[in-house]
Design a protein around this motif. Structure first.
Motif, short mmCIF file in Angstrom:
data_model
loop_
_atom_site.label_atom_id
_atom_site.label_comp_id
_atom_site.label_asym_id
_atom_site.label_seq_id
_atom_site.Cartn_x
_atom_site.Cartn_y
_atom_site.Cartn_z
N GLU A 117 0.80 -1.22 0.00
CA GLU A 117 0.00 0.00 0.00
C GLU A 117 0.84 1.28 0.00
O GLU A 117 0.35 2.35 -0.35
N MET A 118 2.12 1.17 0.39
CA MET A 118 2.93 2.37 0.61
C MET A 118 3.26 3.16 -0.65
O MET A 118 3.01 4.37 -0.71
N PRO A 119 3.85 2.54 -1.69
CA PRO A 119 4.27 3.35 -2.85
C PRO A 119 3.12 4.14 -3.48
O PRO A 119 3.28 5.33 -3.79
N LYS A 120 1.96 3.49 -3.63
CA LYS A 120 0.81 4.19 -4.24
C LYS A 120 0.35 5.34 -3.38
O LYS A 120 0.04 6.43 -3.86
N LYS A 121 0.28 5.08 -2.07
CA LYS A 121 -0.17 6.12 -1.13
C LYS A 121 0.78 7.31 -1.15
O LYS A 121 0.35 8.47 -1.16
N ILE A 122 2.09 7.03 -1.17
CA ILE A 122 3.09 8.10 -1.16
C ILE A 122 3.03 8.91 -2.46
O ILE A 122 3.04 10.14 -2.45
N GLU A 123 2.94 8.19 -3.59
CA GLU A 123 2.91 8.90 -4.87
C GLU A 123 1.64 9.73 -5.03
O GLU A 123 1.66 10.85 -5.56
N LYS A 124 0.55 9.22 -4.50
CA LYS A 124 -0.72 9.97 -4.53
C LYS A 124 -0.56 11.27 -3.74
O LYS A 124 -1.04 12.34 -4.15
N GLY A 125 0.13 11.19 -2.60
CA GLY A 125 0.37 12.38 -1.78
C GLY A 125 1.24 13.40 -2.52
O GLY A 125 0.98 14.60 -2.44
N TYR A 126 2.25 12.91 -3.24
CA TYR A 126 3.10 13.82 -4.02
C TYR A 126 2.28 14.56 -5.07
O TYR A 126 2.39 15.77 -5.23
N LYS A 127 1.47 13.81 -5.78
CA LYS A 127 0.68 14.41 -6.86
C LYS A 127 -0.30 15.45 -6.29
O LYS A 127 -0.50 16.52 -6.86
N LYS A 128 -0.89 15.13 -5.14
CA LYS A 128 -1.81 16.06 -4.48
C LYS A 128 -1.10 17.36 -4.10
O LYS A 128 -1.68 18.45 -4.14
N ASN A 129 0.18 17.25 -3.75
CA ASN A 129 0.97 18.42 -3.36
C ASN A 129 1.66 19.10 -4.54
O ASN A 129 2.46 20.03 -4.34
N GLY A 130 1.37 18.62 -5.77
CA GLY A 130 1.93 19.26 -6.96
C GLY A 130 3.39 18.91 -7.23
O GLY A 130 4.09 19.65 -7.93
N ILE A 131 3.84 17.80 -6.71
CA ILE A 131 5.23 17.38 -6.89
C ILE A 131 5.32 16.45 -8.09
O ILE A 131 4.55 15.49 -8.20
N ASP A 132 6.24 16.72 -9.00
CA ASP A 132 6.45 15.85 -10.16
C ASP A 132 7.25 14.62 -9.73
O ASP A 132 8.27 14.74 -9.04
N THR A 133 6.80 13.46 -10.17
CA THR A 133 7.45 12.20 -9.75
C THR A 133 8.15 11.53 -10.94
O THR A 133 7.61 11.49 -12.04
#
Length: 448
Positions: free
Chosen positions: A91-107
């Motif tokens: 569950e971690m990678p998806k949750k973390i990447e979702k948080g980045y996208k919500k904060n406007g961070i390019d991954t």
């Protein structure tokens, strides 16, 4: 070419803290990791390890209370443990990447290398950034002897579909001991081969002796002062050769694991092109966690050669320092509080503050309280053999300088000592505290 205010290499706890904090202040942020997002602790270290240990704790507790109210010792189902562990990891990678996208961070999902002082090659992209943060963590040491590549890593251990009947661990650090305890309690034959005179060298030597005894009593074969020189595959097994005093000994096992240390994962970044100073310990940093040779580069966590221990909470602390210095300019110096460190074996071993020898070297006038207390109520009710403490007291200030523990739940008790050291609570203050009873914390006042 893409341009950012801040670009972070590594998505562990340090990198995540920096990226999210900088983005929250309106900075444009990019982050990359060649591995799934989350870092070692969440995906390949502390968290999955602790989940697995849970099952071995149940078996250990039942074994200690057999004949004292417990009739049956439960078996460990390795397949079920790993499935339960995986629910946390997946569950971690998806949750973390979702948080980045919500904060406007390019991954990004590629390795990074420097092109020049502020330009990076990330996969097929060229990226320029005003500030670059190296938070790439650590990775297993390369074993450069014959057959070294045959040894599996700690990540491999945490993903074993089935537990081998016999395992050998190279190195005598906390990874070897923790995994050895897990494997032995799960029914495997285990050997640890360590090059030094004593294992777990950063911990108090007298407390370590108790863990060595407990480890050997568990059935783990602990081989000291032996340098591994070769691993070979033979008839479906592994033969590990160790040299001690010029004499060779062979050890046969179904699997071999490299637990010989974790250097910083920085040596493929082409740091020279950016003028970044580094050593085998990590990126050289000043008190602002900034590269003194390239002021636009910062480092945090295991990638930095800082005074912080390689621990997740320390990486988070350093992440906040770096983010603050990027946002506000270099104003915040890193100041480390007492850093408790734990070996999650059974019994658990923990340390915080100064070792006895360090306190003497620094010129403190000290009292040392060292005692084995397996006759105390908390040890007897849990039927444990190993329960001991060593506390280092500053005679002049009547405060605690260091605490070193082995025994049940000392991973929790050590936090009270850490708080007492940080706040400079006096021995008198601690002795007049009322702790809930009977708890492990209530033993603290008798350790002073």
């Amino acid at each position: 070419m893409k341009k950012y205010d801040v670009f972070v290499i590594g998505s562990g706890m340090a990198g995540m803290t920096i990226a999210n904090k900088c983005a929250s202040k309106g900075l444009s942020v990019g982050i990359t990791d060649e591995l799934p997002y989350g870092g070692t602790c969440a995906l390949r270290g502390c968290d999955p390890k602790k989940v697995i240990i849970g099952a071995t704790e149940v078996r250990d507790f039942a074994k200690r209370l057999k004949g004292k109210g417990i009739d049956t010792i439960p078996d460990i189902n390795w397949k079920d443990i790993m499935a339960f562990k995986q629910t946390f990891v997946d569950e971690m990678p998806k949750k973390i990447e979702k948080g980045y996208k919500k904060n406007g961070i390019d991954t990004f999902h590629s390795s990074a290398t420097f092109i020049n002082e502020n330009t990076l090659s990330v996969g097929n992209e060229t990226i320029q950034a005003d500030k670059v943060v190296i938070a790439s963590g650590s990775k297993p040491k390369v074993l450069d002897f014959e057959g070294g590549q045959l040894a599996k890593t700690s990540t491999d251990f945490l993903n074993l579909k089935g537990l081998p009947q016999s395992l050998l661990f190279i190195g005598g650090g906390y990874i070897a001991f923790e995994f050895a305890h897990i494997a032995a309690r799960s029914g495997a034959e285990v050997t640890i081969v360590h090059r030094g005179k004593r294992p777990l060298e950063i911990f108090d030597k007298d407390i370590v002796k108790h863990l060595v005894d407990a480890t050997r009593n568990l059935g783990v074969k602990l081989v000291l002062e032996t340098e591994v020189s070769k691993i070979e595959r033979k008839d479906g097994s592994y033969i590990t050769t160790g040299i001690s005093n010029g004499k060779e000994t062979n050890y046969k096992s179904a699997a071999v694991f490299n637990s010989a240390g974790r250097p910083p994962a920085i040596f493929d970044l082409e740091l020279e092109k950016a003028g970044i100073s580094f050593s085998k310990k990590g990126i050289e940093v000043n008190e602002y966690l900034q590269s003194p040779s390239n002021a636009n580069v910062y480092a945090a966590g295991d990638a930095a050669d800082s005074r912080g221990l390689p621990l997740t909470p320390v990486a988070v602390l350093e992440g906040h320092i770096v983010a603050s210095n990027i946002i506000k300019g270099d104003q915040k110096k890193v100041n480390y509080p007492p850093m408790p460190s734990v070996v999650f074996t059974l019994p658990t071993m923990a340390t915080v503050g100064l070792l006895e020898d360090d306190a003497k070297e620094k010129g403190y006038d000290i009292n040392v309280n060292f005692e084995k207390v397996d006759n105390w109520f908390n040890a007897r009710r849990l039927n444990v053999d190993e329960y001991a403490f060593k506390t280092i007291i500053d005679k002049n200030n009547n405060t605690i300088l260091g605490a070193h523990l082995i025994g049940p739940h000392c991973e929790e008790t050590v936090n009270l000592f850490a708080m007492a050291i940080k706040t400079k609570m006096t021995i008198s203050d601690l002795r007049t505290m009322i702790f809930s009873y009977p708890t492990m914390a209530s033993d603290l006042t008798y350790m002073l």
